[in-house]
Design a protein around this motif. Structure first.
Motif, PDB file in Angstrom:
ATOM      1  N   VAL A 135       0.846  -1.185   0.000  1.00 42.17           N
ATOM      2  CA  VAL A 135       0.000   0.000   0.000  1.00 42.17           C
ATOM      3  C   VAL A 135       0.886   1.241   0.000  1.00 42.17           C
ATOM      4  O   VAL A 135       1.875   1.303   0.734  1.00 42.17           O
ATOM      5  N   ASN A 136       0.519   2.217  -0.827  1.00 37.17           N
ATOM      6  CA  ASN A 136       1.129   3.535  -0.774  1.00 37.17           C
ATOM      7  C   ASN A 136       0.016   4.518  -0.443  1.00 37.17           C
ATOM      8  O   ASN A 136      -0.993   4.569  -1.158  1.00 37.17           O
ATOM      9  N   ILE A 137       0.191   5.252   0.639  1.00 41.22           N
ATOM     10  CA  ILE A 137      -0.827   6.194   1.107  1.00 41.22           C
ATOM     11  C   ILE A 137      -0.251   7.600   1.029  1.00 41.22           C
ATOM     12  O   ILE A 137       0.891   7.830   1.429  1.00 41.22           O
ATOM     13  N   VAL A 138      -1.052   8.531   0.543  1.00 36.86           N
ATOM     14  CA  VAL A 138      -0.677   9.937   0.542  1.00 36.86           C
ATOM     15  C   VAL A 138      -1.671  10.656   1.445  1.00 36.86           C
ATOM     16  O   VAL A 138      -2.876  10.672   1.182  1.00 36.86           O
ATOM     17  N   VAL A 139      -1.141  11.218   2.540  1.00 36.94           N
ATOM     18  CA  VAL A 139      -1.964  11.922   3.522  1.00 36.94           C
ATOM     19  C   VAL A 139      -1.777  13.417   3.319  1.00 36.94           C
ATOM     20  O   VAL A 139      -0.646  13.900   3.210  1.00 36.94           O
ATOM     21  N   THR A 140      -2.896  14.144   3.282  1.00 39.16           N
ATOM     22  CA  THR A 140      -2.855  15.587   3.127  1.00 39.16           C
ATOM     23  C   THR A 140      -3.637  16.235   4.257  1.00 39.16           C
ATOM     24  O   THR A 140      -4.795  15.890   4.482  1.00 39.16           O
ATOM     25  N   VAL A 141      -2.990  17.150   4.962  1.00 40.27           N
ATOM     26  CA  VAL A 141      -3.650  17.939   6.004  1.00 40.27           C
ATOM     27  C   VAL A 141      -3.372  19.397   5.679  1.00 40.27           C
ATOM     28  O   VAL A 141      -2.232  19.856   5.763  1.00 40.27           O
ATOM     29  N   LYS A 142      -4.413  20.095   5.302  1.00 41.07           N
ATOM     30  CA  LYS A 142      -4.258  21.489   4.872  1.00 41.07           C
ATOM     31  C   LYS A 142      -4.384  22.433   6.070  1.00 41.07           C
ATOM     32  O   LYS A 142      -5.409  23.093   6.255  1.00 41.07           O
ATOM     33  N   VAL A 143      -3.307  22.438   6.868  1.00 43.27           N
ATOM     34  CA  VAL A 143      -3.230  23.332   8.019  1.00 43.27           C
ATOM     35  C   VAL A 143      -1.849  23.981   7.987  1.00 43.27           C
ATOM     36  O   VAL A 143      -0.840  23.269   7.966  1.00 43.27           O
ATOM     37  N   PRO A 144      -1.797  25.306   7.972  1.00 36.91           N
ATOM     38  CA  PRO A 144      -0.489  25.972   7.924  1.00 36.91           C
ATOM     39  C   PRO A 144       0.392  25.582   9.125  1.00 36.91           C
ATOM     40  O   PRO A 144      -0.094  25.327  10.212  1.00 36.91           O
ATOM     41  N   ILE A 145       1.649  25.520   8.921  1.00 38.05           N
ATOM     42  CA  ILE A 145       2.721  25.307   9.892  1.00 38.05           C
ATOM     43  C   ILE A 145       2.751  23.888  10.449  1.00 38.05           C
ATOM     44  O   ILE A 145       3.759  23.207  10.377  1.00 38.05           O
ATOM     45  N   VAL A 146       1.658  23.378  11.022  1.00 36.53           N
ATOM     46  CA  VAL A 146       1.680  22.071  11.695  1.00 36.53           C
ATOM     47  C   VAL A 146       1.132  20.941  10.831  1.00 36.53           C
ATOM     48  O   VAL A 146       1.082  19.799  11.264  1.00 36.53           O
ATOM     49  N   GLY A 147       0.731  21.231   9.608  1.00 34.98           N
ATOM     50  CA  GLY A 147       0.134  20.211   8.738  1.00 34.98           C
ATOM     51  C   GLY A 147       1.013  18.989   8.565  1.00 34.98           C
ATOM     52  O   GLY A 147       0.547  17.856   8.634  1.00 34.98           O
ATOM     53  N   ALA A 148       2.311  19.189   8.371  1.00 39.01           N
ATOM     54  CA  ALA A 148       3.231  18.058   8.155  1.00 39.01           C
ATOM     55  C   ALA A 148       3.308  17.166   9.385  1.00 39.01           C
ATOM     56  O   ALA A 148       3.353  15.941   9.276  1.00 39.01           O
ATOM     57  N   LYS A 149       3.312  17.764  10.572  1.00 39.10           N
ATOM     58  CA  LYS A 149       3.358  16.974  11.808  1.00 39.10           C
ATOM     59  C   LYS A 149       2.067  16.166  11.977  1.00 39.10           C
ATOM     60  O   LYS A 149       2.099  15.020  12.418  1.00 39.10           O
ATOM     61  N   ILE A 150       0.969  16.768  11.624  1.00 42.47           N
ATOM     62  CA  ILE A 150      -0.306  16.063  11.732  1.00 42.47           C
ATOM     63  C   ILE A 150      -0.354  14.938  10.702  1.00 42.47           C
ATOM     64  O   ILE A 150      -0.818  13.836  10.998  1.00 42.47           O
ATOM     65  N   GLU A 151       0.129  15.204   9.486  1.00 42.52           N
ATOM     66  CA  GLU A 151       0.189  14.154   8.463  1.00 42.52           C
ATOM     67  C   GLU A 151       0.997  12.965   8.955  1.00 42.52           C
ATOM     68  O   GLU A 151       0.612  11.805   8.757  1.00 42.52           O
ATOM     69  N   GLU A 152       2.108  13.246   9.614  1.00 43.53           N
ATOM     70  CA  GLU A 152       2.949  12.172  10.146  1.00 43.53           C
ATOM     71  C   GLU A 152       2.192  11.364  11.205  1.00 43.53           C
ATOM     72  O   GLU A 152       2.221  10.141  11.206  1.00 43.53           O
ATOM     73  N   ALA A 153       1.482  12.046  12.101  1.00 42.25           N
ATOM     74  CA  ALA A 153       0.717  11.365  13.150  1.00 42.25           C
ATOM     75  C   ALA A 153      -0.412  10.535  12.548  1.00 42.25           C
ATOM     76  O   ALA A 153      -0.638   9.382  12.938  1.00 42.25           O
ATOM     77  N   VAL A 154      -1.115  11.105  11.568  1.00 42.76           N
ATOM     78  CA  VAL A 154      -2.196  10.374  10.895  1.00 42.76           C
ATOM     79  C   VAL A 154      -1.619   9.172  10.154  1.00 42.76           C
ATOM     80  O   VAL A 154      -2.180   8.076  10.183  1.00 42.76           O
ATOM     81  N   GLY A 155      -0.484   9.371   9.509  1.00 39.90           N
ATOM     82  CA  GLY A 155       0.171   8.275   8.793  1.00 39.90           C
ATOM     83  C   GLY A 155       0.509   7.113   9.708  1.00 39.90           C
ATOM     84  O   GLY A 155       0.318   5.949   9.350  1.00 39.90           O
ATOM     85  N   GLU A 156       1.015   7.402  10.896  1.00 39.57           N
ATOM     86  CA  GLU A 156       1.322   6.333  11.859  1.00 39.57           C
ATOM     87  C   GLU A 156       0.064   5.597  12.282  1.00 39.57           C
ATOM     88  O   GLU A 156       0.057   4.376  12.423  1.00 39.57           O
TER      89      GLU A 156
END
Length: 166
Positions: free
Chosen positions: A126-147
């Motif tokens: 599986v390859n998953i692409v997670v997108t969280v459109k929130v300025p500044i912290v979006g990448a950290k949230i994407e990482e948490a959602v990905g886990e």
């Protein structure tokens, strides 16, 4: 910027058996009862020739989420809607796509999936692409959602393999 996550699992069972079990309506319903969370349900199930499309609703207790995620969600449980479409591949095996939306949040996920025979058994990739459109912290949230997604995939894979052996 979207985050990409890969998940792989192998088993001694052939791809056809893993696929048939994984997309079986009764197995999906059992899986949701066991690990779908509050309000979990199979919302749609449409067999189409040798393929299938289904939509699942998962619930996650807010207390089970990282604090940075709960800040985006106003009270209550998180509701996730996931639609998967599977079909036999021209190269053998089975290909799937999934779309995930988390109600009331700027978070989405898309996945490409493949079950194929490999080394006397099969592999689920599986390859998953997670997108969280929130300025500044979006990448950290994407990482948490990905886990969280990886943990869910591991649990669902384990459940499917238990059903094959039952």
């Amino acid at each position: 910027m979207p985050s990409s996550i890969d998940y792989r699992s192998t088993t001694a069972h052939p791809a056809q058996r893993v696929y048939a079990t994984m997309v079986d309506k009764e197995v999906l319903e059992k899986r949701l009862v066991q690990m779908g969370g509050p309000g979990a349900a199979l919302l749609e199930y449409e067999p189409d020739g040798e393929g299938v499309k289904y939509t699942l609703r998962h619930g996650i207790d807010q207390q089970d989420l990282p604090a940075m995620v709960t800040k985006l969600i106003p009270g209550g449980d998180v509701v996730i809607k996931r639609t998967e479409t599977w079909a036999p591949s021209a190269q053998g095996g089975y290909d799937g796509v999934a779309r995930v939306a988390i109600a009331g949040t700027p978070a989405t996920a898309k996945a490409t999936m493949r079950i194929a025979d490999a080394d006397g058994g099969s592999e689920f990739a599986v390859n998953i692409v997670v997108t969280v459109k929130v300025p500044i912290v979006g990448a950290k949230i994407e990482e948490a959602v990905g886990e969280q997604i990886k943990q869910l995939l591991a649990a669902e894979t384990g459940f499917t393999l238990e059903q094959i052996q039952a």
